[in-house]
Design a protein around this motif. Structure first.
Motif, PDB file in Angstrom:
ATOM      1  N   ASP A 170       6.724  31.534  20.423  1.00 56.62           N
ATOM      2  CA  ASP A 170       5.494  32.323  20.620  1.00 56.62           C
ATOM      3  C   ASP A 170       4.219  31.541  20.925  1.00 56.62           C
ATOM      4  O   ASP A 170       3.126  32.007  20.624  1.00 56.62           O
ATOM      5  CB  ASP A 170       5.228  33.209  19.377  1.00 56.62           C
ATOM      6  CG  ASP A 170       6.335  34.212  19.182  1.00 56.62           C
ATOM      7  OD1 ASP A 170       6.966  34.590  20.179  1.00 56.62           O
ATOM      8  OD2 ASP A 170       6.568  34.610  18.023  1.00 56.62           O
ATOM      9  N   LYS A 286      -1.114  31.199  19.441  1.00 56.98           N
ATOM     10  CA  LYS A 286       0.152  31.922  19.303  1.00 56.98           C
ATOM     11  C   LYS A 286      -0.055  33.337  19.804  1.00 56.98           C
ATOM     12  O   LYS A 286      -1.156  33.894  19.724  1.00 56.98           O
ATOM     13  CB  LYS A 286       0.617  31.902  17.842  1.00 56.98           C
ATOM     14  CG  LYS A 286       0.889  30.491  17.352  1.00 56.98           C
ATOM     15  CD  LYS A 286       1.847  30.458  16.201  1.00 56.98           C
ATOM     16  CE  LYS A 286       3.252  30.153  16.680  1.00 56.98           C
ATOM     17  NZ  LYS A 286       4.220  30.080  15.585  1.00 56.98           N
ATOM     18  N   LYS A 287       1.046  33.901  20.301  1.00 55.01           N
ATOM     19  CA  LYS A 287       1.042  35.227  20.921  1.00 55.01           C
ATOM     20  C   LYS A 287       0.262  36.269  20.105  1.00 55.01           C
ATOM     21  O   LYS A 287      -0.528  37.030  20.643  1.00 55.01           O
ATOM     22  CB  LYS A 287       2.505  35.667  21.023  1.00 55.01           C
ATOM     23  CG  LYS A 287       2.836  36.515  22.184  1.00 55.01           C
ATOM     24  CD  LYS A 287       4.332  36.673  22.206  1.00 55.01           C
ATOM     25  CE  LYS A 287       4.763  37.575  23.337  1.00 55.01           C
ATOM     26  NZ  LYS A 287       6.218  37.637  23.444  1.00 55.01           N
TER      27      LYS A 287
END
Ligand code: PMV
Length: 315
Positions: A170, A286-287
């Motif tokens: 991610d 991060k996503k």
């Protein structure tokens, strides 16, 4: 005798800056990168018996001068190594702003190495392709592969190649387009200045070798904050090192993006900045945090959200 290849750009987390051998493009240190999914180069190479020199088109423009010379000398090397008797028509499209520190040379020479060899029926394995692409542009050695990649510095042509490095779930990169214009000094020329200052060069090598080892640990420990902290501090160290040699790529807006990143981090949001040979800033995060931070970066610059992309492929 015609093939098209596509390669994505990569962004270094631990940077390559400076060479120990100019002829073979051997770097001073190893480096670690992430290949992205949104910026790429597509290149078609067609060998033609009737040509008396290489013809190069980039984004529909016929190219002459130093840019053609660089590509032609890379093609000459390929012709010599693989015994190819023809000149080529090379047609390239960049889905990335050229020379603006978005590592367009990484995708350009990775795509060219793959297209130029396979157009003549030569099937190289990825390691061979990586060593070949490296001669065109150091960072291109890494764009042969997708995801996280390490380029081993090596000590000669055969031992200086890239390979997949590891996994990290991610991870997202926000590419903040501070300035789309071409940079004022290209990385090849700028890097040479480091070799003129022995103390600085030794310090750079020492710190980068340590950063490579720490980055390996961050992957083993799946420690994203360690990865981000290392990437940001190494990018800043590179820009400080460049500055000592009279080269400055960052501008006021770059520093505003970096400042926003520091402020977000103070609030506990894991965002880290990295910059290459240009003013643009790439945010490593991060996503799950994109939704929260994207509007803030968009207040400063145009932003492209990228994830891990694939390696060079034939189309
Ligand atoms: O591959 P080159 O010669 O364009 O050099 C790239 C250098 C940096 O982008 C600044 C760092 C890196 O490792 O990509």
């Amino acid at each position: 005798m015609k093939q098209t290849a596509k390669a994505n750009v990569n962004i270094a987390l631990i940077k390559y800056w400076g060479k120990k051998n100019v002829e073979w493009n051997l770097p001073l240190t190893s480096s670690i990168s992430l290949t992205l999914d949104k910026f790429y180069t597509k290149t078609t190479v067609e060998y033609k018996k009737e040509l008396i020199e290489d013809h190069l088109y980039i984004d529909d423009k016929f190219i002459v001068g130093s840019e053609l010379e660089r590509v032609a000398s890379f093609m000459n090397l390929i012709r010599t190594i693989y015994d190819i008797p023809y000149f080529a028509q090379i047609t390239s499209y960049n889905h990335v702003p050229k020379k603006a520190g978005i590592a367009s040379s990484s995708s350009a020479f990775a795509a060219l190495a793959l297209a130029a060899t396979s157009a003549y029926g030569i099937n190289l394995d990825k390691k061979e392709l990586s060593t070949l692409a490296r001669i065109g542009s150091g960072s291109a050695a890494r764009s042969i592969y997708g995801g996280f990649v390490i380029w081993h510095e090596g000590h000669n042509h055969e031992t200086s190649y890239a390979e997949p490095f590891g996994e990290f779930e991610d991870v997202a990169i926000l590419v903040c387009m501070v300035d789309k214009n071409e940079k004022h000094i290209d990385s090849r020329t700028a890097m040479k200045r480091l070799n003129e200052n022995k103390d600085l060069l030794d310090q750079w090598i020492l710190h980068t070798n340590n950063a490579i080892e720490s980055m390996k640990e961050s992957f083993n420990e799946s420690d994203f904050d360690k990865l981000g902290t290392l990437a940001e501090s190494h990018a800043l160290l590179m820009h400080w090192t460049m500055h000592q040699t009279g080269v400055d790529y960052l501008n006021k807006l770059s520093f505003e993006v970096i400042e926003l990143t520091e402020n977000l981090r103070k609030k506990g949001i894991p965002v880290y900045a990295t910059m290459d040979a240009g003013p643009n800033v790439k945010i490593i995060t991060k996503k799950e945090y994109i939704k929260e931070v994207l509007p803030l970066y968009e207040q400063l610059t145009q932003v492209t959200v990228c994830y891990a992309g694939e390696g060079a492929i034939l189309l």
